[in-house]
Design a protein around this motif. Structure first.
Motif, PDB file in Angstrom:
ATOM      1  N   ASN A 283      -5.111   7.828   2.597  1.00 57.49           N
ATOM      2  CA  ASN A 283      -6.545   7.844   2.269  1.00 57.49           C
ATOM      3  C   ASN A 283      -7.309   6.785   3.070  1.00 57.49           C
ATOM      4  OD1 ASN A 283      -6.190   9.901   0.439  1.00 57.49           O
ATOM      5  ND2 ASN A 283      -6.040   8.542  -1.344  1.00 57.49           N
ATOM      6  N   PHE A 284      -6.664   5.628   3.215  1.00 58.66           N
ATOM      7  CA  PHE A 284      -7.296   4.539   3.956  1.00 58.66           C
ATOM      8  C   PHE A 284      -7.441   4.903   5.437  1.00 58.66           C
ATOM      9  CE2 PHE A 284      -7.227   0.367   6.152  1.00 58.66           C
ATOM     10  CZ  PHE A 284      -8.340  -0.190   5.559  1.00 58.66           C
TER      11      PHE A 284
ATOM     12  N   THR B 257     -12.518  -2.637  -1.664  1.00 57.67           N
ATOM     13  CA  THR B 257     -11.721  -1.769  -2.547  1.00 57.67           C
ATOM     14  C   THR B 257     -10.312  -1.510  -2.053  1.00 57.67           C
ATOM     15  OG1 THR B 257     -12.528   0.240  -1.460  1.00 57.67           O
ATOM     16  CG2 THR B 257     -13.798  -0.577  -3.339  1.00 57.67           C
ATOM     17  N   GLN B 258     -10.043  -1.678  -0.763  1.00 53.57           N
ATOM     18  CA  GLN B 258      -8.735  -1.275  -0.218  1.00 53.57           C
ATOM     19  C   GLN B 258      -7.815  -2.440   0.114  1.00 53.57           C
ATOM     20  OE1 GLN B 258      -7.819   1.862  -0.154  1.00 53.57           O
ATOM     21  NE2 GLN B 258      -9.818   2.626  -0.815  1.00 53.57           N
TER      22      GLN B 258
ATOM     23  N   LEU C 117     -14.796  -0.617   2.080  1.00 57.40           N
ATOM     24  CA  LEU C 117     -13.384  -0.564   2.481  1.00 57.40           C
ATOM     25  C   LEU C 117     -12.713  -1.928   2.301  1.00 57.40           C
ATOM     26  CD1 LEU C 117     -13.388   1.611   5.748  1.00 57.40           C
ATOM     27  CD2 LEU C 117     -12.216   2.131   3.605  1.00 57.40           C
TER      28      LEU C 117
ATOM     29  N   MET D 278       0.856  -1.181   0.000  1.00 60.41           N
ATOM     30  CA  MET D 278       0.000   0.000   0.000  1.00 60.41           C
ATOM     31  C   MET D 278       0.898   1.239   0.000  1.00 60.41           C
ATOM     32  SD  MET D 278      -3.111   0.936   2.667  1.00 60.41           S
ATOM     33  CE  MET D 278      -4.126  -0.513   2.397  1.00 60.41           C
TER      34      MET D 278
ATOM     35  N   PRO E   9      -7.463  -4.392   2.841  1.00 55.50           N
ATOM     36  CA  PRO E   9      -6.794  -4.052   4.095  1.00 55.50           C
ATOM     37  C   PRO E   9      -5.951  -5.192   4.646  1.00 55.50           C
ATOM     38  CG  PRO E   9      -9.127  -4.479   4.444  1.00 55.50           C
ATOM     39  CD  PRO E   9      -8.925  -4.449   2.968  1.00 55.50           C
TER      40      PRO E   9
ATOM     41  N   VAL F 139      -2.056   6.055  -0.679  1.00 56.37           N
ATOM     42  CA  VAL F 139      -3.195   5.146  -0.505  1.00 56.37           C
ATOM     43  C   VAL F 139      -3.408   4.872   0.985  1.00 56.37           C
ATOM     44  CG1 VAL F 139      -4.046   2.798  -0.921  1.00 56.37           C
ATOM     45  CG2 VAL F 139      -2.947   4.065  -2.775  1.00 56.37           C
ATOM     46  N   ARG F 140      -2.280   4.693   1.712  1.00 57.37           N
ATOM     47  CA  ARG F 140      -2.365   4.460   3.154  1.00 57.37           C
ATOM     48  C   ARG F 140      -3.019   5.645   3.858  1.00 57.37           C
ATOM     49  NH1 ARG F 140      -2.644   0.336   6.602  1.00 57.37           N
ATOM     50  NH2 ARG F 140      -4.030   1.631   7.804  1.00 57.37           N
TER      51      ARG F 140
END
Length: 221
Positions: free
Chosen positions: A8-9, A73-74, A70, A1, A76, A5-6
């Motif tokens: 935003n997450f 799309t992410q 989340l 990540m 995690p 991106v991190r």
């Protein structure tokens, strides 16, 4: 990540926590209003609680959707996934707490035209403790504070103690005067709803402990 991106997450997780806290605040208010409506036999306030339950249900769906997006799309990592999973469990318990608050408000409507068989003393105490427990476990969730979660859930023992007092007192009233049985039974339901609210708040506390330690602890024992 990547770092962007991190970032935003992390922002998305922060927004998720804010929405859960907002739901928690609505639930706290519902508990307080429901018991106040009963003590004052305030039908208008009871209706507010019942109507507000729909808004809480709607917010639960919004948060649930946000959690799922989340995850989808992410992608995690494990710690993030646990945090989202904890959020999903918390909103289920909060929604059930709100349902119990609405149940108490419905009792207000049923007893609206009857003088109460006794002043409400321990039931408002139970409600105050339940509100404090909900607030405390959500604070522990945001802070990631295991000790706060455990200390807050200790309030559930006092809620249980008060429930037993209310139960014994109302049973005694019913035995002495059978004409009180219907109302006393409804008041027993109210005490039981508050006892269950404490259990749901304790479930949230257990979720916080699991989130932070990876270990499951039974605080309801």
């Amino acid at each position: 990540m990547s770092s962007s991106v991190r970032h935003n997450f992390d922002q998305a997780l922060e927004e998720l926590q804010k929405e859960i806290l907002r739901m928690g605040s609505m639930v706290e208010t519902a508990i307080a209003k429901a018991v106040e409506s009963l003590a004052k036999q305030d039908v208008k306030l009871a209706q507010e609680v019942i109507e507000g339950d729909e808004a809480i249900d709607e917010l639960e769906k919004i948060i649930d959707d946000r959690c799922m997006k989340l995850i989808a799309t992410q992608q995690p990592i494990a710690g993030d996934l646990r945090k989202i999973g904890a959020g999903l469990k918390i909103i289920v318990d909060l929604e059930r707490i709100a349902d119990h608050a609405a149940d108490i408000a419905k009792v207000t409507l049923r007893l609206a035209n009857q003088p109460l068989i006794k002043p409400l003393i321990d039931i408002p105490k139970m409600a105050k403790l339940a509100q404090e427990e909900v607030r405390g476990v959500l604070d522990a969730y945001v802070r990631g504070d295991v000790e706060l979660a455990k200390a807050t859930c200790a309030k559930d023992d006092e809620i249980d103690r008060l429930y037993r007092l209310v139960f014994d007192e109302l049973v005694e009233i019913m035995q002495k005067d059978p004409s009180t049985i219907t109302q006393a039974t409804y008041l027993l339901f109210v005490a039981r709803y508050l006892e269950r609210i404490g259990d749901h708040a304790t479930n949230i506390g257990e979720g916080v402990i699991y989130l932070e330690t990876g270990e499951r602890e039974d605080l309801n024992r």
